[in-house]
Design a protein around this motif. Structure first.
Motif, PDB file in Angstrom:
ATOM      1  N   LEU A   1      23.473  -4.193 -49.537  1.00 54.71           N
ATOM      2  CA  LEU A   1      23.507  -5.218 -48.484  1.00 54.71           C
ATOM      3  C   LEU A   1      24.591  -4.952 -47.447  1.00 54.71           C
ATOM      4  O   LEU A   1      24.396  -5.223 -46.264  1.00 54.71           O
ATOM      5  CB  LEU A   1      23.711  -6.602 -49.107  1.00 54.71           C
ATOM      6  CG  LEU A   1      22.524  -7.167 -49.868  1.00 54.71           C
ATOM      7  CD1 LEU A   1      22.868  -8.539 -50.444  1.00 54.71           C
ATOM      8  CD2 LEU A   1      21.287  -7.243 -49.005  1.00 54.71           C
ATOM      9  N   ALA A   2      25.712  -4.410 -47.880  1.00 57.16           N
ATOM     10  CA  ALA A   2      26.775  -4.075 -46.927  1.00 57.16           C
ATOM     11  C   ALA A   2      26.303  -3.007 -45.961  1.00 57.16           C
ATOM     12  O   ALA A   2      26.559  -3.089 -44.754  1.00 57.16           O
ATOM     13  CB  ALA A   2      28.022  -3.615 -47.670  1.00 57.16           C
TER      14      ALA A   2
ATOM     15  N   ALA B   1      23.685  -4.583 -43.638  1.00 60.61           N
ATOM     16  CA  ALA B   1      24.327  -5.500 -42.691  1.00 60.61           C
ATOM     17  C   ALA B   1      25.002  -4.735 -41.561  1.00 60.61           C
ATOM     18  O   ALA B   1      24.922  -5.134 -40.395  1.00 60.61           O
ATOM     19  CB  ALA B   1      25.360  -6.374 -43.414  1.00 60.61           C
TER      20      ALA B   1
ATOM     21  N   GLY C   1      25.405  -5.250 -53.752  1.00 54.69           N
ATOM     22  CA  GLY C   1      26.498  -5.382 -52.790  1.00 54.69           C
ATOM     23  C   GLY C   1      26.622  -4.174 -51.892  1.00 54.69           C
ATOM     24  O   GLY C   1      26.786  -4.294 -50.674  1.00 54.69           O
TER      25      GLY C   1
ATOM     26  N   ILE D   1      31.257  -8.320 -47.504  1.00 54.82           N
ATOM     27  CA  ILE D   1      30.044  -8.538 -48.308  1.00 54.82           C
ATOM     28  C   ILE D   1      30.085  -7.660 -49.552  1.00 54.82           C
ATOM     29  O   ILE D   1      29.862  -8.127 -50.673  1.00 54.82           O
ATOM     30  CB  ILE D   1      28.785  -8.251 -47.469  1.00 54.82           C
ATOM     31  CG1 ILE D   1      28.617  -9.288 -46.373  1.00 54.82           C
ATOM     32  CG2 ILE D   1      27.534  -8.193 -48.351  1.00 54.82           C
ATOM     33  CD1 ILE D   1      27.565  -8.936 -45.337  1.00 54.82           C
ATOM     34  N   ASN D   2      30.375  -6.384 -49.346  1.00 57.22           N
ATOM     35  CA  ASN D   2      30.437  -5.442 -50.466  1.00 57.22           C
ATOM     36  C   ASN D   2      31.501  -5.868 -51.477  1.00 57.22           C
ATOM     37  O   ASN D   2      31.253  -5.894 -52.685  1.00 57.22           O
ATOM     38  CB  ASN D   2      30.718  -4.032 -49.941  1.00 57.22           C
ATOM     39  CG  ASN D   2      30.658  -2.987 -51.024  1.00 57.22           C
ATOM     40  OD1 ASN D   2      29.810  -3.029 -51.903  1.00 57.22           O
ATOM     41  ND2 ASN D   2      31.563  -2.038 -50.964  1.00 57.22           N
TER      42      ASN D   2
ATOM     43  N   GLN E   1      32.968  -6.801 -41.682  1.00 61.80           N
ATOM     44  CA  GLN E   1      32.118  -7.818 -42.301  1.00 61.80           C
ATOM     45  C   GLN E   1      31.297  -7.225 -43.442  1.00 61.80           C
ATOM     46  O   GLN E   1      31.104  -7.859 -44.474  1.00 61.80           O
ATOM     47  CB  GLN E   1      31.199  -8.446 -41.254  1.00 61.80           C
ATOM     48  CG  GLN E   1      31.937  -9.305 -40.253  1.00 61.80           C
ATOM     49  CD  GLN E   1      31.076  -9.701 -39.073  1.00 61.80           C
ATOM     50  OE1 GLN E   1      30.265  -8.913 -38.573  1.00 61.80           O
ATOM     51  NE2 GLN E   1      31.247 -10.930 -38.609  1.00 61.80           N
ATOM     52  N   GLY E   2      30.833  -5.990 -43.266  1.00 60.64           N
ATOM     53  CA  GLY E   2      30.115  -5.301 -44.331  1.00 60.64           C
ATOM     54  C   GLY E   2      30.997  -5.072 -45.547  1.00 60.64           C
ATOM     55  O   GLY E   2      30.558  -5.214 -46.689  1.00 60.64           O
TER      56      GLY E   2
END
Length: 93
Positions: free
Chosen positions: A55-56, A59, A52, A73-74, A69-70
């Motif tokens: 990917l954050a 992203a 997480g 996701i996190n 948005q990050g």
């Protein structure tokens, strides 16, 4: 100022990736040594949290998603990872 924030995000996400990967690897090795399902779930939980954070950061920095948005996701993957860790502690009897 934006460049300093971006640099801080990259450095901190890298540290989280390294530390999280280390914890995940140790839990996975312990699972392989003992065969204990709780340790496998613990490794999956920490791996999910680490993923997480990674990917954050990706992203936000490379895909161009907003910081908000990050964070979503996190937060989603951290919540999922913590749920798996909670489960791993629950099944440990």
């Amino acid at each position: 100022m934006s460049m300093m924030v971006d640099t801080a995000i990259i450095v901190l996400k890298t540290i989280i990736l390294l530390l999280g990967s280390g914890v995940t690897l140790i839990a996975l090795r312990a699972f392989r040594r003992t065969g204990e399902p709780a340790l496998r779930a613990l490794a999956v939980g920490f791996g999910t949290i680490t993923l997480g954070a990674f990917l954050a950061g990706v992203a936000h920095q490379f895909v161009g998603l907003s910081l908000k948005q990050g964070i979503v996701i996190n937060s989603l993957l951290v919540a999922m990872g913590l749920a798996v860790i909670l489960y791993s502690l629950y099944i440990q009897r």
